[in-house]
Design an enzyme around this catalytic site. Structure first.
Site, PDB file in Angstrom:
ATOM      1  N   GLU A  99      13.968  -5.981  -2.192  1.00 27.81           N
ATOM      2  CA  GLU A  99      15.386  -5.414  -1.037  1.00 27.81           C
ATOM      3  C   GLU A  99      16.473  -6.532  -0.967  1.00 27.81           C
ATOM      4  OE1 GLU A  99      14.628  -2.558   2.526  1.00 27.81           O
ATOM      5  OE2 GLU A  99      14.939  -4.567   3.556  1.00 27.81           O
ATOM      6  N   HIS A 140     -10.293  -7.815 -12.650  1.00 26.43           N
ATOM      7  CA  HIS A 140     -11.054  -6.885 -13.063  1.00 26.43           C
ATOM      8  C   HIS A 140      -9.997  -5.489 -13.132  1.00 26.43           C
ATOM      9  CE1 HIS A 140     -14.776  -8.905 -13.342  1.00 26.43           C
ATOM     10  NE2 HIS A 140     -14.440  -9.648 -12.440  1.00 26.43           N
ATOM     11  N   LYS A 172      18.352   8.212   2.917  1.00 25.48           N
ATOM     12  CA  LYS A 172      18.171   8.395   4.291  1.00 25.48           C
ATOM     13  C   LYS A 172      19.157   9.471   4.734  1.00 25.48           C
ATOM     14  CE  LYS A 172      18.564   4.310   6.507  1.00 25.48           C
ATOM     15  NZ  LYS A 172      18.336   3.219   7.383  1.00 25.48           N
TER      16      LYS A 172
END
EC number: 5.3.1.9
Length: 549
Positions: free
Chosen positions: A353, A384, A512
């Site tokens: 950000e 793994h 938004k």
């Protein structure tokens, strides 16, 4: 201001990269037995080893030239002086003031911010003392046992990461919960684990208007009132981290229990502020202060150490070297410490950000890559899962390894097993294994030549994969604070060299705005045709699905 590609050191680094890009770290170590001593630094008991990087003395010299030409030192000093280096929002960038343990005056528009910082810290100390002592009572007279932090982004990621990291310092009798997602499952499942009589909700929203946070806050309030009944009881179970006193009071929170912070504190750098109240409640205010002390140690180091001995500067420059000259797109953060399980996620926000930008400080589009993709998981789990690609894939993925020498949760030889993997992975990534070495290991196998050739190549490792290692005594609050601040300053260094503003986040705004429009369209079941055909199709199919059979 100059872009990265306009600095003389950049051209020199491009030419230098052509000469050294095929150098192997095996050979660099073979040629210099003192490489570790030369390319490692210490801060307190934190050892930073950067010797396993694809750099020579000349590489580092050119990178330090780049830092000086980009004005890293001057911009650093401007930040600490309270200058408004966040140019798009015309704001100072002063998370460093929140942990200014020397209490030196720091001026913003001629006003010393330190008295305000100290006032809020004292307010937090007193409040934590009341909760921890049982003096703060809920509506039924019972003490608080659960704290639910409701926030999103920096109001959630930082407090959650730190509370998990310091779980061994948890205050007895207090259980912490974090709700961020507007997905109702997050709130519903949290409320199922707590009692309204003994739960304290922290609403973390500077403006008290953040969509996701306030939706969750009102749901928590409704749930609480459904059982408590009396609206006056809200003040005993809700506090606010905000500056909007009017909205806080309208919600039912006593403004005496509103903890302020300032516009010069960016969300992803805010855990040092009142946003850290949930940390202080989880692990104790003294331990929260120890985090501040640790961060201050890193701040003083960043301010005063010469570039060549400055850990965040070296971190930042190495990242630039791989990002802009080797074409690396990602960086892995790999803590060999289960308590740092959210550390990489925290710096996904912190780094991506901050430096996921494409416009310079004077309004030009850049012509080079900026912020890296940050990812990672604790070791040995990652070994793994995705280490296969790091070791043998075709992508160059610089890695940071972090580990404590001593664990606060000892169990048999587990710590030695963990650290043996920590050491082995960085060695393996550096050295690799040649095809001839792999073939020699297969000498006692009964294999045909074709199978031997296949396995020799499949079991070979090119090595030459760069890593940094952080090794420290124990993950205590002070050490955690130092580590976080070192990474914060690394982000600053890279943003300065890329000539971007690391302290706004314009990229989150468009989605938004569009979501607000679509939310209104979802109030009915009528098909929409106001978007592109893909978005229309998705919205309309959602409307079909929610109608049910």
């Amino acid at each position: 201001m100059a872009q990265l590609t306009e600095h003389p050191a950049h051209s020199a680094l491009v030419a230098h990269h052509e000469r050294v890009r095929d150098l192997h770290m095996r050979d660099l170590f073979a040629a210099d037995s003192g490489r570790f001593d030369k390319l490692s630094l210490r801060l307190g008991d934190i050892l930073f080893d950067y010797s396993k990087n694809r750099v020579t003395d000349e590489t580092l010299g050119l990178l330090f030239d780049l830092a000086r030409q980009a004005g890293v030192e001057a911009r650093r000093d401007a930040m600490f002086a309270g200058e408004k280096i966040n140019r798009t929002e015309n704001r100072a960038v002063l998370h460093v003031a929140l942990r200014n343990r020397a209490n030196r005056p720091i001026l913003v528009d001629g006003h010393d911010v330190m008295p305000d910082v100290n006032k809020v810290l004292n307010q937090m100390r007193i409040f934590c003392g009341r909760v921890h002592s049982g003096q703060w009572k809920g509506y039924s007279g019972k003490a608080i046992t659960d704290v639910v932090n409701i926030g999103i982004g920096g109001s959630d990621l930082g407090p959650q990461m730190a509370s998990l990291a310091l779980a061994q310092y948890a205050v007895p009798g207090i259980t912490s919960h974090f709700v961020s997602n507007v997905d109702g499952a997050h709130m519903v499942e949290t409320l199922q684990r707590v009692s309204p009589e003994t739960t304290l909700f922290i609403i973390a929203s500077k403006t008290f208007t953040t969509l996701e946070t306030m939706a969750n806050a009102h749901d928590a309030r409704d749930w609480f009132l459904a059982q408590a009944g009396d609206e006056a009881a809200v003040a005993k179970h809700f506090v606010a981290l905000s500056t909007n006193a009017e909205a806080v009071a309208a919600f039912g929170i006593d403004t005496a229990n509103m903890f302020a912070f300032w516009d010069w504190v960016g969300g992803r750098y805010s855990l040092w502020s009142a946003i850290g109240l949930s940390i202080a409640l989880a692990v104790g205010f003294d331990n929260f202060e120890a985090m501040l002390e640790g961060a201050f140690l890193a701040d003083e180091h960043f301010r005063s150490a010469p570039l060549e001995r400055n850990i965040p500067v070296v971190m930042g420059l190495l990242g630039i070297w791989y990002n802009n000259y080797f074409g690396a797109q990602t960086q892995a953060i790999l803590p060999y410490d289960q308590h740092l399980t959210r550390f990489a996620a925290y710096f996904q926000q912190g780094d991506m950000e901050s430096n996921g930008k494409s416009v310079t400080n004077d309004g030009r589009f850049v012509d080079y890559t900026t912020g890296p993709i940050i990812w990672g998981e604790p070791g040995t789990n990652g070994q793994h899962a995705f280490y296969q690609l790091i070791h043998q894939g075709r992508k160059l993925i610089p890695c940071d390894f972090l580990a404590a020498a001593i664990t606060r949760t000892p169990l048999g030889r587990h710590q030695d097993m963990l650290l043996s993997n920590f050491f082995a992975q960085t060695e393996a990534l550096m050295k690799g294994k040649t095809v001839d070495e792999a073939r020699a290991e297969l000498a006692d196998k009964v294999l045909g030549e074709a199978q031997l050739e296949l396995l020799s190549k499949a079991k070979s490792f090119t090595g030459n994969r760069p890593t940094n290692s952080f090794l420290y005594r124990v993950l205590d609050p002070k050490t955690l604070g130092t580590l976080i601040a070192l990474y914060e300053h690394k982000i600053f260094v890279q943003g300065t060299i890329w000539d971007i503003n690391s302290y706004d986040q314009m990229g989150v705004e468009l989605g938004k705005v569009l979501a607000g429009t679509i939310l209104k369209e979802l109030e009915n079941d009528a098909p929409v045709a106001s978007h592109d055909c893909s978005t229309n199709g998705l919205v309309n199919y959602y409307k079909e699905l929610r109608l049910g059979d």
